[in-house]
Design a protein around this motif. Structure first.
Motif, short mmCIF file in Angstrom:
data_model
loop_
_atom_site.label_atom_id
_atom_site.label_comp_id
_atom_site.label_asym_id
_atom_site.label_seq_id
_atom_site.Cartn_x
_atom_site.Cartn_y
_atom_site.Cartn_z
N CYS A 24 0.88 -1.04 0.13
CA CYS A 24 0.24 -0.28 -0.21
C CYS A 24 0.85 1.34 -0.26
CB CYS A 24 -0.95 -0.13 0.96
SG CYS A 24 -2.18 -0.86 1.28
N ASP A 25 0.70 2.76 -0.69
CA ASP A 25 0.68 3.42 -0.51
C ASP A 25 0.49 4.19 0.49
OD1 ASP A 25 2.25 3.26 -3.09
OD2 ASP A 25 0.07 3.51 -3.46
N SER A 26 -0.86 3.95 0.20
CA SER A 26 -0.94 4.87 1.95
C SER A 26 -2.28 3.72 2.39
CB SER A 26 -2.53 5.89 1.45
OG SER A 26 -3.68 5.80 0.39
N VAL A 27 -2.82 4.33 3.32
CA VAL A 27 -3.60 3.17 4.49
C VAL A 27 -4.73 3.74 5.55
CG1 VAL A 27 -2.35 3.28 6.89
CG2 VAL A 27 -3.22 1.55 6.50
N SER A 28 -6.21 3.56 6.06
CA SER A 28 -7.14 3.86 6.86
C SER A 28 -7.53 3.10 7.51
CB SER A 28 -8.43 4.08 5.85
OG SER A 28 -8.42 5.17 5.34
N LEU A 29 -7.20 3.28 8.41
CA LEU A 29 -7.28 2.60 10.47
C LEU A 29 -8.77 2.32 10.70
CD1 LEU A 29 -7.28 0.30 11.94
CD2 LEU A 29 -6.23 1.69 14.23
N GLU B 284 -11.94 1.15 12.64
CA GLU B 284 -12.61 0.80 14.16
C GLU B 284 -13.83 0.93 14.59
OE1 GLU B 284 -8.09 0.93 16.56
OE2 GLU B 284 -10.01 2.05 17.33
N ALA B 285 -14.69 0.62 14.80
CA ALA B 285 -16.49 1.10 15.14
C ALA B 285 -17.16 1.34 13.85
CB ALA B 285 -15.72 1.36 16.45
N GLY B 286 -16.17 0.90 12.57
CA GLY B 286 -17.90 1.95 11.09
C GLY B 286 -16.69 3.25 10.95
N ARG B 287 -16.18 4.01 11.73
CA ARG B 287 -15.33 5.15 11.47
C ARG B 287 -14.12 5.03 11.21
NH1 ARG B 287 -18.33 9.12 13.84
NH2 ARG B 287 -19.19 7.33 15.94
N ILE B 288 -13.22 6.09 10.44
CA ILE B 288 -12.30 5.56 9.88
C ILE B 288 -11.08 6.64 11.01
CG2 ILE B 288 -9.90 6.54 8.28
CD1 ILE B 288 -12.26 5.80 6.06
N VAL B 289 -10.60 6.14 11.98
CA VAL B 289 -9.51 6.71 12.90
C VAL B 289 -8.88 7.03 12.33
CG1 VAL B 289 -11.05 5.33 14.08
CG2 VAL B 289 -9.09 3.81 14.74
N GLU B 290 -7.63 6.26 11.82
CA GLU B 290 -6.16 7.12 11.49
C GLU B 290 -6.17 6.74 9.99
OE1 GLU B 290 -3.15 5.33 13.02
OE2 GLU B 290 -3.73 5.54 15.46
N HIS B 291 -6.31 7.38 8.94
CA HIS B 291 -4.82 7.14 7.86
C HIS B 291 -4.07 8.40 7.15
CE1 HIS B 291 -7.26 10.64 5.48
NE2 HIS B 291 -8.01 11.46 6.64
N GLY B 292 -3.29 7.66 5.80
CA GLY B 292 -2.60 8.70 5.30
C GLY B 292 -1.56 8.38 4.31
N ASP B 293 -0.74 8.27 4.27
CA ASP B 293 -0.24 8.09 3.10
C ASP B 293 0.94 7.28 4.16
OD1 ASP B 293 -0.42 9.20 0.96
OD2 ASP B 293 1.12 10.70 1.14
N LEU B 294 1.61 6.34 3.55
CA LEU B 294 2.20 5.27 4.41
C LEU B 294 3.62 6.38 5.73
CD1 LEU B 294 1.22 2.20 4.78
CD2 LEU B 294 3.26 1.51 3.07
N ASP B 295 4.71 6.52 5.14
CA ASP B 295 5.14 7.18 6.31
C ASP B 295 4.61 8.48 7.09
OD1 ASP B 295 4.99 7.96 3.69
OD2 ASP B 295 7.34 8.74 2.93
N THR B 296 3.65 8.80 6.33
CA THR B 296 2.94 9.98 7.44
C THR B 296 2.46 9.24 8.59
OG1 THR B 296 2.60 11.00 5.15
CG2 THR B 296 1.88 11.92 7.16
N VAL B 297 1.97 8.47 8.22
CA VAL B 297 1.16 7.81 9.48
C VAL B 297 2.09 7.22 10.51
CG1 VAL B 297 -0.05 5.76 9.98
CG2 VAL B 297 -0.72 6.89 8.51
N ILE B 298 3.00 6.55 9.87
CA ILE B 298 4.32 5.63 10.67
C ILE B 298 4.79 6.87 11.28
CG2 ILE B 298 5.95 4.44 11.29
CD1 ILE B 298 4.82 2.73 8.60
N ASN B 299 5.00 8.04 10.69
CA ASN B 299 6.14 9.10 11.74
C ASN B 299 4.87 9.86 12.61
OD1 ASN B 299 8.41 8.99 10.98
ND2 ASN B 299 8.54 9.84 9.01
N THR B 300 3.74 9.24 12.90
CA THR B 300 2.39 10.16 13.50
C THR B 300 2.66 9.38 15.02
OG1 THR B 300 1.52 10.71 12.04
CG2 THR B 300 0.62 11.20 14.03
N ALA B 301 3.68 10.58 15.58
CA ALA B 301 3.46 9.89 17.26
C ALA B 301 2.30 9.34 17.76
CB ALA B 301 4.23 10.88 18.16
N GLY B 302 2.14 8.37 18.64
CA GLY B 302 0.81 7.95 19.16
C GLY B 302 0.25 6.84 18.63
#
Lengths: 227, 331
Positions: free
Chosen positions: B208-213, B215-233
């Motif tokens: 994948c280039d980008s990803v969404s998570l 959870e319980a019927g809504r997208i709680v996190e999303h973004g390009d792979l490196d952005t998502v990984i570099n987001t603290a927490g």
């Protein structure tokens, strides 16, 4: 032993009556078998598609077909059904007697049974395949013709074999009630005149017929089954 | 490009209302591979069924290249669906048809001429590497081969979107990678937009280039792979880069930090530069370094000496682009 066979060869019940009776039985089986398949497959499809989760849910139609027509017809013993249908047979083919007259009630007696078996075979087609067909933009008619029927064909062939075997049994009963055929022969010579050999020969022929139908039914089903 | 806006699906269960999708919005640009991950029960299956309109969403819209698929008549819907090719977990091939006939199915539906079908099927078989298997029945193929046929069938209508529902969940690891490689190759060759719904983090890392998570019927996190990984927490970062389960427990009283960095820095000696700058010894408790897509990602759990000024170190790390979570203050 030789006496038994030479007696058979000279018994007019076998030399004269057996062949026409066999033809009558085949006539009844083929005519009612063919009509059963022609009406039963569409009916089986309707039972499935009009169902609550079917392709075209139609509550009243499903209730009418399933609860009223199919279940009621299937719960009436065949002999009773035949007698009840005498006027109807007379109306449709002009007579309630003979192989043609019997075929009407045979057909009506077996269609519901066959339609249920067809419905069961169609239900075996996984919902994933139907989803795939829908997602690719199939119309409902295309789903029935190109997915349901071909995918369920081995099961439908098995259902047809079972139905024809049942039908052969029914023809014997229909024979006694005026349809003629091997059933009538066995009843007349075997039961009324108590000629055991006629009874035995008739049973042998019926058993051979059933074996043959089952054998070819299984072969066709295996050949077209790619699962 | 596929645009999903505020997609909601509410089921009725007796007198109860079950919210399966609570407003999902999503946009995947043309030629990108987007992953949607979530645990079972998160609403993945419902989302797939709503995207293909197998189930009508309660509200919200799905549009492919600006053409809306929702709120159209049954006839229009059939045409609209042909713009989305769908790949299923279990391929869902028709057993009564050969490989070639399976691929031909969507073309038959619209009365494509025989010669045209034959040409297209040959081309697609070649594209998925199954040229020799046109006459085979699905039961004669392996799981991976069946999935290739499923992909070829999905591409038969030249769709704009390839929607893959758990495409590798029934496959072994080696076959999984082969199928993912094929999907990437197809994206490069056809510039098709790909949406992969999965519960396997491996699929996201691999393809994948980008990803969404979800959870319980809504997208709680999303973004390009490196952005998502570099987001603290971010919980995607921690699930994508799990630390070994048997990481040693910390000893002593020094603060513990979880640091994640990627790309260029993954090759840089981040730790030694901290050590030198603050003149401290750093204890590495656990670590994971992985290649995902184009980039390399590293996640380390480190312990600073009790004497170190944690705030200073954190500030410095953040200033050089490293995502930091302090254990104890974050969950």
């Amino acid at each position: 032993m030789m006496d038994f066979f030479s007696e058979l060869a000279s018994n007019p019940g076998i030399t004269k009556a057996m062949w026409p009776a066999f033809i009558e039985t085949m006539q009844m089986t083929l005519v009612s078998g063919l009509v059963t398949v022609l009406i039963g497959i569409p009916l089986g499809v309707l039972l499935l598609t009009s169902n609550k989760n079917g392709l075209a849910p139609l509550r009243w139609l499903n209730w009418l077909l399933s609860a009223v027509i199919v279940n009621i017809t299937r719960s009436i013993p065949f002999a009773i059904l035949m007698i009840a249908l005498i006027p109807f047979s007379a109306l449709v083919v002009g007579t309630a007697l003979g192989p043609m007259g019997a075929s009407v009630s045979l057909t009506i007696g077996t269609i519901p049974f066959y339609a249920r078996l067809v419905e069961t075979a169609l239900k075996e087609v996984s919902s994933g395949k139907i989803d795939a067909a829908k997602v690719m933009g199939s119309t409902r008619m295309q789903i029935v013709r190109k997915v349901y029927l071909p995918e369920a064909m081995p099961g439908i062939i098995d259902a047809t074999t079972t139905t024809i075997v049942t039908l052969i049994g029914y023809t014997a009963m229909a024979g006694v009630l005026g349809g003629g055929g091997l059933g009538y022969l066995a009843y007349n010579y075997g039961y009324v005149r108590y000629e055991l050999e006629i009874m035995v020969v008739t049973i042998v022929i019926l058993v051979a017929l059933v074996q043959l139908v089952q054998f070819f039914g299984d072969r066709i089903s295996t050949r077209i089954n790619h699962r | 490009m596929i645009t999903v806006s505020d997609l909601r699906k509410v089921y009725r269960q007796g007198s109860d209302e079950v919210v399966a999708l609570a407003g999902v919005s999503l946009e995947v640009p043309t030629g990108k591979i987007h992953g949607i991950v979530g645990h079972s029960g998160a609403g993945k299956s419902t989302l797939v069924r709503c995207l293909t309109l197998l189930d009508r969403p309660t509200s919200g819209t799905v549009a492919v290249n600006g053409t809306e698929l929702t709120n159209v008549s049954d006839n229009q819907l059939r045409d609209a669906r042909r713009r989305i090719g769908m790949v299923f977990q279990h391929a869902n091939l028709f057993d009564s048809r050969t490989t070639a006939q399976n691929i031909a199915y969507p073309l038959e539906l619209v009365g494509t001429p025989k010669a045209e079908i034959t040409a297209k099927v040959t081309e697609l078989l070649e594209l998925v590497g199954l040229s020799k298997f046109g006459k085979a029945y699905p039961s004669q193929l392996s799981g991976g081969q069946r999935q290739r046929v499923g992909i070829a069938r999905a591409l038969a209508t030249d769709p704009d979107i390839l929607l893959c529902d758990e495409p590798t969940s029934a496959l072994d690891p080696k076959t999984t990678d082969e199928i993912l490689d094929l999907i990437k190759k197809l994206r490069d060759r056809l510039n098709i937009t790909v949406l992969i719904i999965t519960h396997e983090m491996h699929v996201v890392k691999q393809a994948c280039d980008s990803v969404s998570l979800l959870e319980a019927g809504r997208i709680v996190e999303h973004g390009d792979l490196d952005t998502v990984i570099n987001t603290a927490g971010s919980s995607l970062a921690t699930t994508l880069l799990p630390l070994p389960g048997d990481a040693p427990r910390a000893e002593g009283s020094g603060d513990i930090l979880d640091i994640i960095y990627s790309g260029e820095q993954a090759n840089d000696p981040v730790l030694s530069s901290v050590a030198r700058r603050f003149d401290i010894d750093i204890n590495v408790l656990a670590g994971a370094v992985e290649q995902m897509g184009e980039h390399q990602f590293a996640r380390l759990r480190i312990q600073l000496p009790a004497t170190a000024d944690t705030a200073e170190v954190v500030n410095y790390l953040k200033s050089i682009g490293v995502a930091v979570t302090q254990k104890g203050d974050a969950k």
